[in-house]
Design an enzyme around this catalytic site. Sequence first.
Site, PDB file in Angstrom:
ATOM      1  CG  ASN A 126      10.098  85.655  19.253  1.00  0.00           C
ATOM      2  OD1 ASN A 126      10.974  86.046  18.496  1.00  0.00           O
ATOM      3  ND2 ASN A 126       9.138  86.452  19.704  1.00  0.00           N
ATOM      4  CE  LYS A 148       3.540  83.155  36.423  1.00  0.00           C
ATOM      5  NZ  LYS A 148       2.635  83.775  37.396  1.00  0.00           N
ATOM      6  CB  ILE A 149       9.644  88.685  37.124  1.00  0.00           C
ATOM      7  CG1 ILE A 149       8.849  89.616  36.191  1.00  0.00           C
ATOM      8  CG2 ILE A 149      10.971  89.312  37.513  1.00  0.00           C
ATOM      9  CD1 ILE A 149       8.411  90.914  36.836  1.00  0.00           C
ATOM     10  CG  ASN A 199      13.145  89.003  27.710  1.00  0.00           C
ATOM     11  OD1 ASN A 199      12.361  88.164  27.230  1.00  0.00           O
ATOM     12  ND2 ASN A 199      12.738  90.178  28.121  1.00  0.00           N
ATOM     13  CG  HIS A 212      11.067  94.435  26.071  1.00  0.00           C
ATOM     14  ND1 HIS A 212      10.060  94.000  26.909  1.00  0.00           N
ATOM     15  CD2 HIS A 212      10.898  95.779  25.922  1.00  0.00           C
ATOM     16  CE1 HIS A 212       9.325  95.036  27.270  1.00  0.00           C
ATOM     17  NE2 HIS A 212       9.812  96.123  26.685  1.00  0.00           N
TER      18      HIS A 212
HETATM   19  C1  GRF Z   1       7.057  89.098  21.756  1.00  0.00           C
HETATM   20  O1  GRF Z   1       6.606  90.332  21.273  1.00  0.00           O
HETATM   21  C2  GRF Z   1       8.227  89.289  22.678  1.00  0.00           C
HETATM   22  O2  GRF Z   1       9.035  90.376  22.335  1.00  0.00           O
HETATM   23  C3  GRF Z   1       7.553  89.547  23.990  1.00  0.00           C
HETATM   24  O3  GRF Z   1       6.434  88.699  23.995  1.00  0.00           O
HETATM   25  C4  GRF Z   1       6.035  88.425  22.653  1.00  0.00           C
HETATM   26  C5  GRF Z   1       5.997  86.937  22.492  1.00  0.00           C
HETATM   27  O4  GRF Z   1       5.501  86.568  21.245  1.00  0.00           O
HETATM   28  N1  GRF Z   1       8.449  89.358  25.100  1.00  0.00           N
HETATM   29  P1  GRF Z   1       5.540  85.026  20.796  1.00  0.00           P
HETATM   30  O5  GRF Z   1       4.840  84.231  21.901  1.00  0.00           O
HETATM   31  O6  GRF Z   1       6.964  84.639  20.609  1.00  0.00           O
HETATM   32  O7  GRF Z   1       4.753  84.989  19.500  1.00  0.00           O
END
Ligand code: GRF
Length: 194
Positions: free
Chosen positions: A22, A96-97, A112, A114
Amino acid sequence: MARLIGNKKFEAAIFISGTGSNLKNLIKFSRLKNSPLKINLVISNNKKAQGLVHSKKNKIKTKVFSFYNHKNSENKILNILKKEEINLICLAGFMKILSKNFIKNFRGPILNIHPSLLPKYKGLNTHEKAILNKEKFSGCTVHFVNSKLDSGKIILQRKIKIYKNDNAKSLQKRILKHEHILYPKAIKKLASNL
Ligand code: GRF
Protein backbone atom coordinates in the site's frame (compact mmCIF):
# COMPACT_ATOMS: atom_id res chain seq x y z
CA MET A 1 -9.26 18.68 11.09
CA ALA A 2 -6.74 19.62 8.41
CA ARG A 3 -7.66 22.12 5.73
CA LEU A 4 -6.52 21.98 2.13
CA ILE A 5 -6.68 25.49 0.76
CA GLY A 6 -6.40 26.16 -2.97
CA ASN A 7 -4.08 23.65 -4.58
CA LYS A 8 -2.43 22.68 -1.34
CA LYS A 9 -1.82 18.98 -0.81
CA PHE A 10 -2.03 16.73 2.17
CA GLU A 11 1.42 16.51 3.73
CA ALA A 12 1.28 12.91 4.81
CA ALA A 13 3.09 10.39 6.95
CA ILE A 14 2.54 6.72 6.10
CA PHE A 15 2.87 4.21 8.96
CA ILE A 16 3.88 0.66 8.07
CA SER A 17 5.06 -2.56 9.71
CA GLY A 18 5.50 -5.03 6.85
CA THR A 19 5.47 -5.54 3.10
CA GLY A 20 4.40 -2.02 2.21
CA SER A 21 2.50 -2.69 -1.01
CA ASN A 22 0.00 0.00 0.00
CA LEU A 23 2.88 2.36 0.71
CA LYS A 24 4.38 1.65 -2.72
CA ASN A 25 1.00 2.29 -4.29
CA LEU A 26 0.44 5.54 -2.37
CA ILE A 27 3.86 6.78 -3.45
CA LYS A 28 2.83 6.12 -7.06
CA PHE A 29 -0.45 7.96 -6.45
CA SER A 30 1.38 10.91 -4.90
CA ARG A 31 3.43 11.29 -8.08
CA LEU A 32 0.39 11.70 -10.34
CA LYS A 33 -0.45 15.12 -11.68
CA ASN A 34 -2.96 16.90 -9.41
CA SER A 35 -2.63 14.27 -6.69
CA PRO A 36 -3.86 15.67 -3.36
CA LEU A 37 -1.18 13.66 -1.59
CA LYS A 38 2.43 14.46 -0.80
CA ILE A 39 4.31 11.92 1.31
CA ASN A 40 6.88 13.57 3.55
CA LEU A 41 7.55 10.82 6.03
CA VAL A 42 7.37 7.06 6.51
CA ILE A 43 7.22 5.63 10.01
CA SER A 44 7.74 1.99 10.92
CA ASN A 45 7.77 0.10 14.20
CA ASN A 46 9.86 -2.58 12.54
CA LYS A 47 13.34 -1.88 11.25
CA LYS A 48 13.14 -4.99 9.08
CA ALA A 49 9.86 -4.01 7.41
CA GLN A 50 10.21 -4.88 3.75
CA GLY A 51 8.23 -1.77 2.86
CA LEU A 52 11.09 0.47 3.99
CA VAL A 53 12.83 -0.19 0.65
CA HIS A 54 10.12 1.87 -1.05
CA SER A 55 10.60 4.94 1.11
CA LYS A 56 14.38 4.73 0.80
CA LYS A 57 14.27 4.18 -2.94
CA ASN A 58 12.01 7.21 -3.28
CA LYS A 59 14.15 9.30 -0.92
CA ILE A 60 11.33 9.81 1.56
CA LYS A 61 12.40 10.56 5.11
CA THR A 62 12.08 7.35 7.13
CA LYS A 63 12.00 6.82 10.90
CA VAL A 64 11.82 3.62 12.91
CA PHE A 65 10.50 3.45 16.48
CA SER A 66 10.60 0.20 18.45
CA PHE A 67 7.43 0.90 20.47
CA TYR A 68 9.20 -0.98 23.26
CA ASN A 69 7.94 1.91 25.34
CA HIS A 70 4.68 2.71 23.56
CA LYS A 71 4.06 6.12 25.13
CA ASN A 72 7.61 7.25 24.60
CA SER A 73 7.61 6.24 20.92
CA GLU A 74 4.26 7.93 20.36
CA ASN A 75 5.48 11.17 21.95
CA LYS A 76 8.58 11.18 19.77
CA ILE A 77 6.46 10.57 16.70
CA LEU A 78 4.08 13.41 17.63
CA ASN A 79 7.06 15.76 17.84
CA ILE A 80 8.33 14.74 14.41
CA LEU A 81 4.89 15.04 12.86
CA LYS A 82 4.64 18.56 14.23
CA LYS A 83 8.10 19.50 13.04
CA GLU A 84 7.44 18.14 9.56
CA GLU A 85 4.02 19.87 9.46
CA ILE A 86 2.25 16.60 8.71
CA ASN A 87 -1.52 17.01 8.39
CA LEU A 88 -2.56 13.48 7.38
CA ILE A 89 -1.59 10.03 8.66
CA CYS A 90 -2.26 6.93 6.57
CA LEU A 91 -1.87 3.63 8.37
CA ALA A 92 -0.96 0.96 5.85
CA GLY A 93 -0.42 -2.38 7.52
CA PHE A 94 0.73 -0.72 10.74
CA MET A 95 0.51 -3.32 13.51
CA LYS A 96 0.47 -1.07 16.59
CA ILE A 97 -2.65 0.41 18.10
CA LEU A 98 -2.40 4.18 18.51
CA SER A 99 -3.47 5.50 21.90
CA LYS A 100 -6.32 7.91 22.62
CA ASN A 101 -3.71 10.46 23.62
CA PHE A 102 -1.91 10.16 20.26
CA ILE A 103 -5.12 10.47 18.27
CA LYS A 104 -6.22 13.50 20.30
CA ASN A 105 -2.90 15.26 19.92
CA PHE A 106 -2.41 14.83 16.18
CA ARG A 107 -3.73 17.81 14.25
CA GLY A 108 -5.28 16.04 11.23
CA PRO A 109 -7.18 12.99 10.06
CA ILE A 110 -5.77 9.52 10.63
CA LEU A 111 -6.86 6.91 8.09
CA ASN A 112 -6.53 3.15 8.02
CA ILE A 113 -7.11 0.47 5.42
CA HIS A 114 -8.56 -2.81 6.63
CA PRO A 115 -9.06 -6.00 4.60
CA SER A 116 -12.72 -6.71 5.40
CA LEU A 117 -16.15 -5.21 5.01
CA LEU A 118 -16.18 -3.40 8.34
CA PRO A 119 -17.86 -3.55 10.81
CA LYS A 120 -17.42 -7.27 10.08
CA TYR A 121 -14.14 -8.92 11.02
CA LYS A 122 -12.14 -6.32 12.92
CA GLY A 123 -8.60 -7.21 13.93
CA LEU A 124 -6.45 -9.98 12.48
CA ASN A 125 -7.07 -13.01 10.23
CA THR A 126 -10.00 -11.42 8.44
CA HIS A 127 -9.81 -13.65 5.35
CA GLU A 128 -9.74 -16.86 7.39
CA LYS A 129 -12.74 -15.68 9.39
CA ALA A 130 -14.75 -14.67 6.29
CA ILE A 131 -14.12 -18.06 4.65
CA LEU A 132 -14.81 -19.99 7.83
CA ASN A 133 -18.15 -18.21 8.19
CA LYS A 134 -19.01 -19.08 4.57
CA GLU A 135 -19.43 -15.44 3.61
CA LYS A 136 -20.31 -14.81 -0.04
CA PHE A 137 -18.49 -11.47 -0.07
CA SER A 138 -15.58 -9.83 1.61
CA GLY A 139 -13.72 -6.65 0.74
CA CYS A 140 -11.74 -3.75 2.06
CA THR A 141 -12.50 -0.55 3.93
CA VAL A 142 -10.80 2.81 4.40
CA HIS A 143 -11.91 4.45 7.63
CA PHE A 144 -10.97 7.16 10.09
CA VAL A 145 -9.02 5.91 13.09
CA ASN A 146 -10.55 6.41 16.50
CA SER A 147 -9.60 4.95 19.85
CA LYS A 148 -11.39 1.63 19.19
CA LEU A 149 -9.82 -0.94 16.88
CA ASP A 150 -11.07 -0.75 13.25
CA SER A 151 -14.15 1.14 14.41
CA GLY A 152 -13.90 4.72 13.09
CA LYS A 153 -16.23 6.28 10.51
CA ILE A 154 -16.06 4.56 7.13
CA ILE A 155 -14.88 6.64 4.16
CA LEU A 156 -15.10 4.05 1.36
CA GLN A 157 -15.53 0.31 0.92
CA ARG A 158 -15.10 -2.16 -1.92
CA LYS A 159 -17.02 -5.44 -1.98
CA ILE A 160 -15.39 -8.53 -3.48
CA LYS A 161 -16.92 -11.92 -4.22
CA ILE A 162 -15.52 -14.94 -2.41
CA TYR A 163 -15.21 -17.90 -4.79
CA LYS A 164 -15.89 -21.51 -3.77
CA ASN A 165 -12.26 -22.48 -4.26
CA ASP A 166 -10.83 -19.44 -2.41
CA ASN A 167 -8.54 -19.90 0.55
CA ALA A 168 -7.26 -17.15 2.84
CA LYS A 169 -4.21 -16.61 0.67
CA SER A 170 -5.99 -16.31 -2.67
CA LEU A 171 -8.59 -14.01 -1.15
CA GLN A 172 -5.95 -11.86 0.51
CA LYS A 173 -4.10 -11.50 -2.79
CA ARG A 174 -7.25 -10.47 -4.67
CA ILE A 175 -8.41 -8.04 -1.98
CA LEU A 176 -4.99 -6.40 -1.82
CA LYS A 177 -5.33 -5.38 -5.48
CA HIS A 178 -8.61 -3.68 -4.61
CA GLU A 179 -7.00 -1.98 -1.60
CA HIS A 180 -4.60 -0.35 -4.04
CA ILE A 181 -7.55 1.19 -5.88
CA LEU A 182 -9.51 2.08 -2.77
CA TYR A 183 -6.91 3.95 -0.68
CA PRO A 184 -6.15 6.64 -3.30
CA LYS A 185 -9.88 7.03 -3.98
CA ALA A 186 -10.59 7.55 -0.28
CA ILE A 187 -7.84 10.19 -0.04
CA LYS A 188 -9.27 11.98 -3.07
CA LYS A 189 -12.72 11.88 -1.50
CA LEU A 190 -11.38 13.30 1.73
CA ALA A 191 -9.52 16.08 -0.10
CA SER A 192 -12.58 17.05 -2.10
CA ASN A 193 -14.68 17.28 1.06
CA LEU A 194 -12.38 19.75 2.77
C1 GRF B 1 -3.27 -4.86 4.07
O1 GRF B 1 -4.07 -5.97 3.77
C2 GRF B 1 -4.03 -3.87 4.90
O2 GRF B 1 -5.40 -3.84 4.62
C3 GRF B 1 -3.81 -4.39 6.29
O3 GRF B 1 -2.48 -4.85 6.29
C4 GRF B 1 -2.10 -5.22 4.96
C5 GRF B 1 -0.85 -4.46 4.64
O4 GRF B 1 -0.33 -4.84 3.40
N1 GRF B 1 -4.09 -3.39 7.29
P1 GRF B 1 0.91 -4.03 2.78
O5 GRF B 1 2.01 -4.03 3.84
O6 GRF B 1 0.43 -2.66 2.42
O7 GRF B 1 1.31 -4.84 1.56
